[in-house]
Scaffold this motif. Sequence first.
Motif, PDB file in Angstrom:
ATOM      1  N   LEU A  56       0.833  -1.210   0.000  1.00 33.14           N
ATOM      2  CA  LEU A  56       0.000   0.000   0.000  1.00 33.14           C
ATOM      3  C   LEU A  56       0.869   1.262   0.000  1.00 33.14           C
ATOM      4  CD1 LEU A  56      -2.824  -0.968   2.530  1.00 33.14           C
ATOM      5  CD2 LEU A  56      -3.000  -0.816   0.036  1.00 33.14           C
ATOM      6  N   ALA A  57       1.961   1.235   0.752  1.00 38.19           N
ATOM      7  CA  ALA A  57       2.845   2.397   0.813  1.00 38.19           C
ATOM      8  C   ALA A  57       3.486   2.669  -0.543  1.00 38.19           C
ATOM      9  CB  ALA A  57       3.919   2.178   1.874  1.00 38.19           C
ATOM     10  N   VAL A  58       3.933   1.616  -1.233  1.00 36.31           N
ATOM     11  CA  VAL A  58       4.552   1.791  -2.550  1.00 36.31           C
ATOM     12  C   VAL A  58       3.539   2.337  -3.545  1.00 36.31           C
ATOM     13  CG1 VAL A  58       5.559   0.561  -4.502  1.00 36.31           C
ATOM     14  CG2 VAL A  58       6.352   0.075  -2.191  1.00 36.31           C
ATOM     15  N   VAL A  59       2.295   1.844  -3.483  1.00 36.76           N
ATOM     16  CA  VAL A  59       1.252   2.389  -4.354  1.00 36.76           C
ATOM     17  C   VAL A  59       1.049   3.872  -4.075  1.00 36.76           C
ATOM     18  CG1 VAL A  59      -1.202   2.302  -4.919  1.00 36.76           C
ATOM     19  CG2 VAL A  59       0.081   0.174  -4.673  1.00 36.76           C
ATOM     20  N   GLY A  60       1.046   4.239  -2.785  1.00 36.68           N
ATOM     21  CA  GLY A  60       0.846   5.639  -2.420  1.00 36.68           C
ATOM     22  C   GLY A  60       1.948   6.545  -2.931  1.00 36.68           C
ATOM     23  N   VAL A  61       3.212   6.152  -2.701  1.00 39.06           N
ATOM     24  CA  VAL A  61       4.316   7.020  -3.146  1.00 39.06           C
ATOM     25  C   VAL A  61       4.459   6.998  -4.663  1.00 39.06           C
ATOM     26  CG1 VAL A  61       5.576   6.818  -0.968  1.00 39.06           C
ATOM     27  CG2 VAL A  61       6.005   5.171  -2.802  1.00 39.06           C
ATOM     28  N   SER A  62       4.004   5.918  -5.308  1.00 38.09           N
ATOM     29  CA  SER A  62       4.094   5.861  -6.771  1.00 38.09           C
ATOM     30  C   SER A  62       3.176   6.879  -7.433  1.00 38.09           C
ATOM     31  CB  SER A  62       3.739   4.454  -7.264  1.00 38.09           C
ATOM     32  OG  SER A  62       4.663   3.500  -6.796  1.00 38.09           O
ATOM     33  N   LEU A  63       2.123   7.268  -6.738  1.00 42.37           N
ATOM     34  CA  LEU A  63       1.217   8.280  -7.277  1.00 42.37           C
ATOM     35  C   LEU A  63       1.773   9.683  -7.149  1.00 42.37           C
ATOM     36  CD1 LEU A  63      -2.252   6.971  -6.055  1.00 42.37           C
ATOM     37  CD2 LEU A  63      -1.669   7.535  -8.423  1.00 42.37           C
ATOM     38  N   SER A  64       2.804   9.838  -6.328  1.00 41.29           N
ATOM     39  CA  SER A  64       3.321  11.173  -6.027  1.00 41.29           C
ATOM     40  C   SER A  64       3.857  11.886  -7.269  1.00 41.29           C
ATOM     41  CB  SER A  64       4.417  11.074  -4.967  1.00 41.29           C
ATOM     42  OG  SER A  64       4.981  12.338  -4.708  1.00 41.29           O
ATOM     43  N   ALA A  65       4.759  11.226  -8.016  1.00 46.01           N
ATOM     44  CA  ALA A  65       5.392  11.891  -9.164  1.00 46.01           C
ATOM     45  C   ALA A  65       4.393  12.276 -10.251  1.00 46.01           C
ATOM     46  CB  ALA A  65       6.504  11.004  -9.732  1.00 46.01           C
ATOM     47  N   PRO A  66       3.503  11.355 -10.700  1.00 47.32           N
ATOM     48  CA  PRO A  66       2.540  11.757 -11.729  1.00 47.32           C
ATOM     49  C   PRO A  66       1.616  12.888 -11.284  1.00 47.32           C
ATOM     50  CG  PRO A  66       2.645   9.371 -11.572  1.00 47.32           C
ATOM     51  CD  PRO A  66       3.401   9.912 -10.421  1.00 47.32           C
ATOM     52  N   LEU A  67       1.162  12.840 -10.023  1.00 46.04           N
ATOM     53  CA  LEU A  67       0.283  13.909  -9.539  1.00 46.04           C
ATOM     54  C   LEU A  67       1.054  15.218  -9.382  1.00 46.04           C
ATOM     55  CD1 LEU A  67      -1.906  12.041  -6.879  1.00 46.04           C
ATOM     56  CD2 LEU A  67      -2.510  12.664  -9.236  1.00 46.04           C
ATOM     57  N   GLY A 175      18.499  -1.592 -12.131  1.00 41.73           N
ATOM     58  CA  GLY A 175      17.166  -1.574 -12.726  1.00 41.73           C
ATOM     59  C   GLY A 175      16.606  -0.177 -12.839  1.00 41.73           C
ATOM     60  N   VAL A 176      16.820   0.639 -11.796  1.00 43.38           N
ATOM     61  CA  VAL A 176      16.346   2.028 -11.829  1.00 43.38           C
ATOM     62  C   VAL A 176      17.039   2.800 -12.947  1.00 43.38           C
ATOM     63  CG1 VAL A 176      16.344   4.206 -10.553  1.00 43.38           C
ATOM     64  CG2 VAL A 176      15.701   2.094  -9.407  1.00 43.38           C
ATOM     65  N   VAL A 177      18.352   2.591 -13.101  1.00 49.24           N
ATOM     66  CA  VAL A 177      19.093   3.277 -14.155  1.00 49.24           C
ATOM     67  C   VAL A 177      18.543   2.904 -15.534  1.00 49.24           C
ATOM     68  CG1 VAL A 177      21.340   3.491 -15.276  1.00 49.24           C
ATOM     69  CG2 VAL A 177      21.184   3.524 -12.779  1.00 49.24           C
ATOM     70  N   LEU A 178      18.219   1.610 -15.739  1.00 48.58           N
ATOM     71  CA  LEU A 178      17.640   1.190 -17.010  1.00 48.58           C
ATOM     72  C   LEU A 178      16.268   1.827 -17.236  1.00 48.58           C
ATOM     73  CD1 LEU A 178      18.485  -2.621 -17.264  1.00 48.58           C
ATOM     74  CD2 LEU A 178      19.433  -0.744 -18.611  1.00 48.58           C
ATOM     75  N   GLU A 291       8.878   2.443  -6.239  1.00 50.57           N
ATOM     76  CA  GLU A 291       8.129   3.626  -6.669  1.00 50.57           C
ATOM     77  C   GLU A 291       8.410   3.941  -8.137  1.00 50.57           C
ATOM     78  OE1 GLU A 291       8.135   8.472  -5.896  1.00 50.57           O
ATOM     79  OE2 GLU A 291       9.305   7.147  -4.613  1.00 50.57           O
ATOM     80  N   VAL A 292       9.634   3.641  -8.599  1.00 49.11           N
ATOM     81  CA  VAL A 292       9.998   4.007  -9.970  1.00 49.11           C
ATOM     82  C   VAL A 292       9.132   3.260 -10.991  1.00 49.11           C
ATOM     83  CG1 VAL A 292      11.861   4.117 -11.637  1.00 49.11           C
ATOM     84  CG2 VAL A 292      12.327   4.581  -9.236  1.00 49.11           C
ATOM     85  N   PRO A 293       9.077   1.918 -10.968  1.00 51.65           N
ATOM     86  CA  PRO A 293       8.165   1.253 -11.911  1.00 51.65           C
ATOM     87  C   PRO A 293       6.701   1.567 -11.647  1.00 51.65           C
ATOM     88  CG  PRO A 293       9.108  -0.338 -10.384  1.00 51.65           C
ATOM     89  CD  PRO A 293       9.868   0.932 -10.198  1.00 51.65           C
ATOM     90  N   GLY A 294       6.346   1.768 -10.374  1.00 47.86           N
ATOM     91  CA  GLY A 294       4.959   2.131 -10.076  1.00 47.86           C
ATOM     92  C   GLY A 294       4.588   3.474 -10.661  1.00 47.86           C
ATOM     93  N   ALA A 295       5.510   4.441 -10.573  1.00 45.56           N
ATOM     94  CA  ALA A 295       5.254   5.764 -11.143  1.00 45.56           C
ATOM     95  C   ALA A 295       5.133   5.698 -12.662  1.00 45.56           C
ATOM     96  CB  ALA A 295       6.368   6.725 -10.739  1.00 45.56           C
ATOM     97  N   LEU A 296       5.926   4.821 -13.289  1.00 47.24           N
ATOM     98  CA  LEU A 296       5.807   4.654 -14.737  1.00 47.24           C
ATOM     99  C   LEU A 296       4.412   4.176 -15.126  1.00 47.24           C
ATOM    100  CD1 LEU A 296       9.189   2.970 -15.781  1.00 47.24           C
ATOM    101  CD2 LEU A 296       8.465   5.326 -16.170  1.00 47.24           C
ATOM    102  N   LEU A 309      11.991   1.831 -23.629  1.00 45.28           N
ATOM    103  CA  LEU A 309      12.067   0.435 -24.046  1.00 45.28           C
ATOM    104  C   LEU A 309      12.707  -0.451 -22.986  1.00 45.28           C
ATOM    105  CD1 LEU A 309      13.182   0.856 -27.791  1.00 45.28           C
ATOM    106  CD2 LEU A 309      10.897   0.319 -26.909  1.00 45.28           C
ATOM    107  N   LEU A 310      13.631   0.104 -22.236  1.00 50.54           N
ATOM    108  CA  LEU A 310      14.329  -0.688 -21.224  1.00 50.54           C
ATOM    109  C   LEU A 310      13.582  -0.747 -19.898  1.00 50.54           C
ATOM    110  CD1 LEU A 310      18.016   0.482 -21.831  1.00 50.54           C
ATOM    111  CD2 LEU A 310      16.942  -1.657 -22.525  1.00 50.54           C
ATOM    112  N   ALA A 311      12.328  -0.273 -19.873  1.00 49.38           N
ATOM    113  CA  ALA A 311      11.578  -0.251 -18.624  1.00 49.38           C
ATOM    114  C   ALA A 311      11.303  -1.657 -18.103  1.00 49.38           C
ATOM    115  CB  ALA A 311      10.262   0.503 -18.808  1.00 49.38           C
ATOM    116  N   LEU A 312      10.912  -2.574 -18.988  1.00 46.34           N
ATOM    117  CA  LEU A 312      10.543  -3.915 -18.537  1.00 46.34           C
ATOM    118  C   LEU A 312      11.714  -4.664 -17.904  1.00 46.34           C
ATOM    119  CD1 LEU A 312       8.434  -6.067 -18.210  1.00 46.34           C
ATOM    120  CD2 LEU A 312       8.884  -6.824 -20.564  1.00 46.34           C
TER     121      LEU A 312
END
Length: 339
Positions: A56-67, A175-178, A291-296, A309-312
């Motif tokens: 739940l926390a990761v879902v919450g912080v993942s919404l931060s960047a897009p919002l 992974g974050v760098v990719l 949070e990085v893949p969640g924000a994507l 392309l390298l997100a996956l």
Amino acid sequence: MHRHRRGWQRGRGHRARRRRPGRLRPDPGAQLSAAPAATAWALHRPGSRDFGLLFLAVVGVSLSAPLTAMVTAPMLALAFWRNAAGAAALVPVLLTRERATLTGLRWRDLGSSVVAGLFLAAHFAAWLPSLSMTTVAASVALVTTTPIWTALAARVSGVRLPSAVWWGLLLAFAGVVLIVGVDVTVSAEALAGDALALLGAVCAGGYVLAGARARQRLATSAYAITCYSVCAVVIAVAALVVDAPLTGFEARDWWLIAGITVSAQLFGHTLLNLVLSSVGPTVVSLAVLLEVPGALLFALVLLQQVPPLLALPGVLLVVAGVALVVRAGRPATLVEPAT
């Protein structure tokens, strides 16, 4: 009679052996004084409850960047209101469900919470300006080095982390760098922005570590209210110094600020603070990398931004790194300090 005397002599000899020089009993007071520090640095494997809260926390912080990308108000105003409103929202919880935890509480018990609030304010003050000075990708990649700094701080303090933890950190960061596809821009302003993003990561590490220490004595609501309030006050002073407005925004911005407060501050930061005392700062700061893949994903839904392309493969590396660190944690036991 002689048998009784021999028994008495054996007993005396047994006692003498137990009191032999060089076999000093450990000082219970020293053990108790060292316990909170060792517990604060502990690495635990999350249980099912902690896994749910971390999700739940990761879902919450993942919404931060897009919002945040949709907000037109100054970033300092956003940081101020999410912390001030987050602290206010937790006051009823402290005064009802966790009121008993205030019994015997002293002002000095709030010291670590104040330090955490100062680190959190420094994190916002350093990282938010970096977004406009360097590329967003570089800023995100550098600010997500937080778990590396927390792990290094733990090691310097004498805690031995399993080798799997270091491999997991490297995998997750790769992974974050990719995912973000770091774009290196050589200019004085870009280098300054990179340095600020890195400083923001270090400050975020200090925030997590100070919070882990504070959670040894305080309930989640008491700690969060103190930390968020200190952060809000510091940011308000900073906004006053740079003449950044804290009010006078459009209704759309206020709704977005409210959404960020609920998702990122209450469900994100507060739930992470809740599990700090049970899983340790390294696991918490590493989970934030998700949070990085969640924000994507949320950026794709809310902003129609197609991930690189390298997100996956990057997402797979992040998940593998987090899983490796979690698996290295020993359930319900402390990581022994180095001697």
